[in-house]
Scaffold this motif. Sequence first.
Motif, PDB file in Angstrom:
ATOM      1  N   ARG A  72       0.808  -1.222   0.000  1.00 41.90           N
ATOM      2  CA  ARG A  72       0.000   0.000   0.000  1.00 41.90           C
ATOM      3  C   ARG A  72       0.841   1.272   0.000  1.00 41.90           C
ATOM      4  O   ARG A  72       0.287   2.373  -0.083  1.00 41.90           O
ATOM      5  CB  ARG A  72      -0.913   0.019   1.225  1.00 41.90           C
ATOM      6  N   LEU A  73       2.154   1.160   0.089  1.00 43.11           N
ATOM      7  CA  LEU A  73       3.003   2.323   0.248  1.00 43.11           C
ATOM      8  C   LEU A  73       3.256   3.021  -1.079  1.00 43.11           C
ATOM      9  O   LEU A  73       3.443   2.382  -2.115  1.00 43.11           O
ATOM     10  CB  LEU A  73       4.350   1.918   0.865  1.00 43.11           C
ATOM     11  N   GLY A  74       3.323   4.340  -1.037  1.00 37.22           N
ATOM     12  CA  GLY A  74       3.770   5.112  -2.172  1.00 37.22           C
ATOM     13  C   GLY A  74       5.285   5.180  -2.194  1.00 37.22           C
ATOM     14  O   GLY A  74       5.972   4.569  -1.374  1.00 37.22           O
ATOM     15  N   GLU A  75       5.813   5.976  -3.106  1.00 38.08           N
ATOM     16  CA  GLU A  75       7.263   6.039  -3.268  1.00 38.08           C
ATOM     17  C   GLU A  75       7.954   6.555  -2.012  1.00 38.08           C
ATOM     18  O   GLU A  75       8.944   5.979  -1.548  1.00 38.08           O
ATOM     19  CB  GLU A  75       7.606   6.933  -4.462  1.00 38.08           C
ATOM     20  N   ALA A  76       7.446   7.635  -1.439  1.00 36.18           N
ATOM     21  CA  ALA A  76       8.067   8.190  -0.233  1.00 36.18           C
ATOM     22  C   ALA A  76       7.914   7.239   0.946  1.00 36.18           C
ATOM     23  O   ALA A  76       8.857   7.032   1.721  1.00 36.18           O
ATOM     24  CB  ALA A  76       7.445   9.541   0.100  1.00 36.18           C
ATOM     25  N   GLY A  77       6.743   6.641   1.073  1.00 39.03           N
ATOM     26  CA  GLY A  77       6.524   5.690   2.156  1.00 39.03           C
ATOM     27  C   GLY A  77       7.404   4.472   2.034  1.00 39.03           C
ATOM     28  O   GLY A  77       7.893   3.931   3.042  1.00 39.03           O
ATOM     29  N   SER A  78       7.629   4.017   0.802  1.00 39.42           N
ATOM     30  CA  SER A  78       8.505   2.862   0.587  1.00 39.42           C
ATOM     31  C   SER A  78       9.937   3.170   1.003  1.00 39.42           C
ATOM     32  O   SER A  78      10.619   2.328   1.594  1.00 39.42           O
ATOM     33  CB  SER A  78       8.462   2.438  -0.881  1.00 39.42           C
ATOM     34  N   ALA A  79      10.396   4.380   0.691  1.00 35.58           N
ATOM     35  CA  ALA A  79      11.750   4.765   1.078  1.00 35.58           C
ATOM     36  C   ALA A  79      11.897   4.811   2.600  1.00 35.58           C
ATOM     37  O   ALA A  79      12.893   4.331   3.156  1.00 35.58           O
ATOM     38  CB  ALA A  79      12.101   6.117   0.474  1.00 35.58           C
ATOM     39  N   LEU A  80      10.906   5.368   3.279  1.00 35.19           N
ATOM     40  CA  LEU A  80      10.940   5.409   4.740  1.00 35.19           C
ATOM     41  C   LEU A  80      10.879   4.002   5.333  1.00 35.19           C
ATOM     42  O   LEU A  80      11.560   3.695   6.315  1.00 35.19           O
ATOM     43  CB  LEU A  80       9.779   6.254   5.265  1.00 35.19           C
ATOM     44  N   TYR A  81      10.053   3.145   4.730  1.00 34.25           N
ATOM     45  CA  TYR A  81       9.937   1.759   5.186  1.00 34.25           C
ATOM     46  C   TYR A  81      11.283   1.049   5.080  1.00 34.25           C
ATOM     47  O   TYR A  81      11.730   0.377   6.027  1.00 34.25           O
ATOM     48  CB  TYR A  81       8.870   1.044   4.357  1.00 34.25           C
ATOM     49  N   ARG A  82      11.957   1.161   3.951  1.00 38.55           N
ATOM     50  CA  ARG A  82      13.249   0.489   3.788  1.00 38.55           C
ATOM     51  C   ARG A  82      14.267   1.020   4.785  1.00 38.55           C
ATOM     52  O   ARG A  82      15.065   0.258   5.340  1.00 38.55           O
ATOM     53  CB  ARG A  82      13.770   0.669   2.359  1.00 38.55           C
ATOM     54  N   ARG A  83      14.227   2.312   5.021  1.00 36.41           N
ATOM     55  CA  ARG A  83      15.173   2.909   5.953  1.00 36.41           C
ATOM     56  C   ARG A  83      14.962   2.378   7.371  1.00 36.41           C
ATOM     57  O   ARG A  83      15.932   2.175   8.111  1.00 36.41           O
ATOM     58  CB  ARG A  83      15.001   4.438   5.920  1.00 36.41           C
ATOM     59  N   ALA A  84      13.716   2.137   7.745  1.00 37.00           N
ATOM     60  CA  ALA A  84      13.403   1.756   9.119  1.00 37.00           C
ATOM     61  C   ALA A  84      13.367   0.254   9.348  1.00 37.00           C
ATOM     62  O   ALA A  84      13.706  -0.217  10.445  1.00 37.00           O
ATOM     63  CB  ALA A  84      12.051   2.354   9.522  1.00 37.00           C
ATOM     64  N   LYS A  85      12.969  -0.521   8.333  1.00 33.99           N
ATOM     65  CA  LYS A  85      12.647  -1.928   8.563  1.00 33.99           C
ATOM     66  C   LYS A  85      13.585  -2.929   7.902  1.00 33.99           C
ATOM     67  O   LYS A  85      13.656  -4.076   8.346  1.00 33.99           O
ATOM     68  CB  LYS A  85      11.219  -2.220   8.054  1.00 33.99           C
ATOM     69  N   VAL A  86      14.261  -2.511   6.823  1.00 32.88           N
ATOM     70  CA  VAL A  86      14.985  -3.464   5.988  1.00 32.88           C
ATOM     71  C   VAL A  86      16.429  -3.019   5.803  1.00 32.88           C
ATOM     72  O   VAL A  86      16.705  -1.863   5.475  1.00 32.88           O
ATOM     73  CB  VAL A  86      14.315  -3.591   4.597  1.00 32.88           C
ATOM     74  N   GLY A  87      17.357  -3.956   5.998  1.00 29.92           N
ATOM     75  CA  GLY A  87      18.743  -3.762   5.595  1.00 29.92           C
ATOM     76  C   GLY A  87      19.009  -4.617   4.375  1.00 29.92           C
ATOM     77  O   GLY A  87      18.597  -5.780   4.338  1.00 29.92           O
ATOM     78  N   MET A  88      19.684  -4.047   3.372  1.00 29.50           N
ATOM     79  CA  MET A  88      19.885  -4.765   2.118  1.00 29.50           C
ATOM     80  C   MET A  88      21.369  -4.902   1.797  1.00 29.50           C
ATOM     81  O   MET A  88      22.138  -3.946   1.925  1.00 29.50           O
ATOM     82  CB  MET A  88      19.162  -4.055   0.973  1.00 29.50           C
ATOM     83  N   VAL A  89      21.736  -6.108   1.371  1.00 35.38           N
ATOM     84  CA  VAL A  89      23.104  -6.415   0.955  1.00 35.38           C
ATOM     85  C   VAL A  89      23.027  -6.923  -0.481  1.00 35.38           C
ATOM     86  O   VAL A  89      22.251  -7.840  -0.778  1.00 35.38           O
ATOM     87  CB  VAL A  89      23.744  -7.484   1.861  1.00 35.38           C
ATOM     88  N   PHE A  90      23.843  -6.333  -1.360  1.00 37.01           N
ATOM     89  CA  PHE A  90      23.757  -6.637  -2.786  1.00 37.01           C
ATOM     90  C   PHE A  90      24.994  -7.393  -3.268  1.00 37.01           C
ATOM     91  O   PHE A  90      26.036  -7.398  -2.617  1.00 37.01           O
ATOM     92  CB  PHE A  90      23.626  -5.335  -3.593  1.00 37.01           C
ATOM     93  N   GLN A  91      24.871  -7.976  -4.446  1.00 37.93           N
ATOM     94  CA  GLN A  91      25.980  -8.735  -5.026  1.00 37.93           C
ATOM     95  C   GLN A  91      27.211  -7.855  -5.238  1.00 37.93           C
ATOM     96  O   GLN A  91      28.337  -8.284  -4.981  1.00 37.93           O
ATOM     97  CB  GLN A  91      25.533  -9.348  -6.358  1.00 37.93           C
ATOM     98  N   PHE A  92      27.004  -6.620  -5.707  1.00 41.67           N
ATOM     99  CA  PHE A  92      28.127  -5.754  -6.060  1.00 41.67           C
ATOM    100  C   PHE A  92      28.314  -4.611  -5.065  1.00 41.67           C
ATOM    101  O   PHE A  92      28.768  -3.520  -5.432  1.00 41.67           O
ATOM    102  CB  PHE A  92      27.951  -5.225  -7.485  1.00 41.67           C
TER     103      PHE A  92
END
Length: 243
Positions: A72-92
């Motif tokens: 249900r999140l918009g673009e700004a809400g998604s960015a805030l969600y990732r900042r608060a809830k998710v840590g991401m590690v990428f291949q590169f």
Amino acid sequence: MTEPVIDLSEVSRRHDGGPPALDRVSLTVRRGEAVAVVGPSGSGKSTLLHLIAGLDRPDEGTVTVDGVRVDRLGEAGSALYRRAKVGMVFQFFHLLDDLTVLDNVVLPARLAGAARGAARRRATELLELLGIGRHGGALPGRLSGGERQRVAVARALMNRPALLLADEPTGALDTAAGQDVSRLLSELHAEGQTVVVVTHDPALARSCTDRTVRIADGRIVEDGPSRAAGAEPGSLGAPEAVR
């Protein structure tokens, strides 16, 4: 039984009118679990990761992460969600080459509004915990691939996320460095961190997770234990050290 961190219900996603990349997928990951999502290229595992991370939205179904309805999140809400809830590690790695290692790790906390001093103290603690504290003042380009991936893990843990997502975290590393990162993910899981590893490599799944979800043609075709019963992950030391 512990509460779910991830709860997907009947999720489908199609790209450009083609066949479904995900087809009515339901998945629950509970707090403290380490889960590998495996499958060949084009199986839907990257689409699944993007939906969990709030980088994409499903066409049907619901995506809930740590109590947040991500679909249900918009673009700004998604960015805030990732900042608060998710840590991401990428291949590169995706480190900023013109910032020091310490400043790369500090960045998520500063974006979240943390005070500079407190952010630097936590970043320093994480780098020490992950065995790379001596590199805090170096630029990422001076580090080995395995060391840069440890920096990426420290950055992902900076805001104490409910969920750590790792997307092919050993794909750009040689065998020794890949094994080092695999042990690190296992140790983080042992300390209570919820981890989801997306990979095409069954050996990585077995080495650092306790559950494997196999995807083929956009559907979950297998969901079961990753390692033999009784196998123990490693330990970083004090319980909850990374939290």
